[in-house]
Design an enzyme around this catalytic site. Structure first.
Site, PDB file in Angstrom:
ATOM      1  N   GLU A 263       0.883  -1.179   0.000  1.00  0.00           N
ATOM      2  CA  GLU A 263       0.000   0.000   0.000  1.00  0.00           C
ATOM      3  C   GLU A 263       0.910   1.215   0.000  1.00  0.00           C
ATOM      4  O   GLU A 263       1.616   1.484   0.966  1.00  0.00           O
ATOM      5  CB  GLU A 263      -0.922  -0.010   1.215  1.00  0.00           C
ATOM      6  CG  GLU A 263      -2.062   0.994   1.096  1.00  0.00           C
ATOM      7  CD  GLU A 263      -1.988   2.088   2.122  1.00  0.00           C
ATOM      8  OE1 GLU A 263      -1.699   3.238   1.723  1.00  0.00           O
ATOM      9  OE2 GLU A 263      -2.221   1.809   3.305  1.00  0.00           O
ATOM     10  N   CYS A 297      -1.835   8.506   3.611  1.00  0.00           N
ATOM     11  CA  CYS A 297      -1.757   8.141   2.199  1.00  0.00           C
ATOM     12  C   CYS A 297      -3.045   8.462   1.455  1.00  0.00           C
ATOM     13  O   CYS A 297      -3.026   8.768   0.263  1.00  0.00           O
ATOM     14  CB  CYS A 297      -1.441   6.655   2.062  1.00  0.00           C
ATOM     15  SG  CYS A 297      -2.554   5.587   3.004  1.00  0.00           S
TER      16      CYS A 297
END
Length: 495
Positions: A263, A297
């Protein structure tokens, strides 16, 4: 007085400044001692003698020795998960305090991370029985042959976590790995090594996890190199962090035929379409940009606003951003706390300078106090500019003016990343059509970009990573299939 008492309670965790290998707390034998600092005031919380490459190798050997028995014992895994979850419930206040002083988490963010951590335990506990399942294909295509499909653990997993949501993002990889019968060697980002490493190790130790099944190594890439990627026992690398590092991990993993669940970075667009409710969008925008100082993120990186709403949106957004409370994360009113360190702060300052040099509209001038940066807002940003294409990881908001819905959605897709995204519209069918076409792993209609549910497929497209977390999607990531056939009738062969 309450903070003093809480600090005393937290001290027991700050003293766990060691690696946890083969069921034992050990001093690092590496070449460096690292101070873990409070990002708000730069005070030293504790110092860590980092683990050596040899110690990390030992952790992998122990993990290899331990994983088979662990994988076969679902009852033990359930017991350990239950007790570890209880540990987190019993130490809630200390954990919230640690998140504040070690990671700079303001109260809402700390509480959010704590809550989703408990949710992760509940979600991943539900898949413990999914390994060593056996089933038969619906149709047997060869006479006299019975086919079985078995789901097996992978073996040893490397877990590498970031600094921003260090407790949850560590456990998001650790928990499914352990639940599905694997062993784990985990490396926290050293600057948040207590809450991301030692706290988790203590919880599992108290829960009675067998020696070797879980190790937490407090070390640095400079000390150990690529051993967590290259070690012969590693079957999968679970990593959350930058796209640059993820690309390196992917290259090494491919070379050694190892799996990777990555990720990575994001450049989340937040699109306000022509028929959107502007007030609803502004409410969401403040949360989606300034949660944890923008160090997420999934955080909104670009606000792409239809020209019909541009003036109203920017005016209302700036007014709200001016009044976002900032300061000490231990203050219950704080929303924007410190960036994690001076390096991140200097990156943010450089991006502010780039914006000003590019001649964009300065809609809100922020300021810097210590490691804190208060909100900046820039308007009429060119969507193709270096500024707009950079993952900012700071409380810096960029607003892009779009001439039409079509142009807005084209702008949204114009990025190398594809993690999270959102759009605002009163026409849900139109919104769904746009969402499906947007090359992003997650798109949220009439909500901001920061969402994570344990029962949804969390992950990105393009340069934002590979693999999916969440139940049941994560099961295939952390297990492998085995085909067994049984020839029950004598088979005739042509030669």
């Amino acid at each position: 007085m309450e903070n003093v008492l809480q600090t005393n309670k937290v001290e027991q965790f700050l003293q766990l400044n060691k690696s946890y290998i083969d069921g034992k707390w050990v001093n690092g034998q590496g070449n460096e001692t690292v101070n873990i600092l409070n990002p708000y005031n730069n005070e030293t919380l504790t110092e860590v003698k980092i683990a050596s490459k040899q110690q990390v190798e030992e952790a992998y050997k122990c993990a290899e020795d331990a994983h088979v028995e662990w994988g076969r014992n679902a009852a033990l895994r359930k017991k350990v998960f239950q007790k570890a979850a209880q540990f987190f419930e019993d130490h809630k206040e200390e954990i919230l305090h640690l998140l504040a002083i070690e990671t700079g988490s303001a109260p809402f963010k700390a509480q959010l991370e704590y809550n989703i951590t408990l949710g992760a335990f509940q979600a991943y506990s539900s898949i413990i029985d999914k390994v060593y399942e056996k089933w038969n294909p619906e149709q047997e295509l060869m006479p006299g042959k019975v086919n079985e499909i078995h789901r097996l653990p992978l073996g040893v997993i490397s877990s590498i976590a970031p600094f921003n949501f260090p407790l949850y993002l560590s456990l998001r990889g650790i928990l499914p790995a352990l639940a599905l019968g694997n062993s784990v060697v985990h490396k926290a980002d050293i600057q948040v090594g207590i809450v991301s490493g030692s706290l988790i190790a203590k919880a599992f130790e108290e829960a009675g996890i067998p020696a070797g099944v879980f190790s937490s190594v407090l070390t640095t890439p400079q000390e150990i190199g690529d051993i967590m990627l290259e070690n012969q026992h590693v079957k999968l690398i679970a990593f959350t962090g930058s796209t640059q590092v993820g690309r390196h991990i992917s290259t090494i993993a491919g070379k050694h035929f190892k799996r990777a669940a990555l990720e990575l970075g994001g450049n989340a667009p937040f699109v306000v379409l022509e028929d959107a409710d502007v007030d609803q969008a502004v409410d969401a925008a403040i949360f989606g940009k300034f949660l944890h100082q923008g160090q997420i993120c999934m955080i909104t990186n670009r606000f792409i606003v239809h020209e019909k709403h541009y003036e109203e949106f920017t005016t209302k957004f700036v007014e709200r951003a001016k009044n976002v409370p900032y300061g000490d994360p231990l203050n219950p009113n704080t929303v924007v706390g410190p960036l994690i360190n001076q390096t991140q702060l200097q990156k943010a300052i450089k991006n502010v300078e780039k914006a000003k040099n590019a001649g964009v509209d300065v809609l809100l001038e922020g300021k810097v106090e210590g490691n804190i940066m208060t909100p900046y807002v820039f308007g009429n940003v060119d969507n193709s500019s270096e500024l707009a294409q950079t993952e900012l990881f700071a409380p810096i908001a960029l607003v892009v003016n779009a001439a039409s819905d079509e142009e807005a959605m084209a702008f949204a897709s114009d990025t190398e990343f594809g993690l999270s995204s959102s759009l605002f519209t009163n026409d849900i069918e139109k919104g769904r059509e746009y969402a499906i076409g947007l090359e992003s792993g997650m798109t949220h209609i009439n909500d901001q970009t920061v969402n994570d549910l344990p029962n949804a497929p969390f992950g990105g497209m393009r340069n934002s990573g590979v693999g999916r977390f969440g139940v049941p999607f994560v099961i295939d990531e952390f297990t492998q299939y085995k085909w067994i056939s049984i020839q029950e009738e004598k088979r005739e062969y042509p030669f």
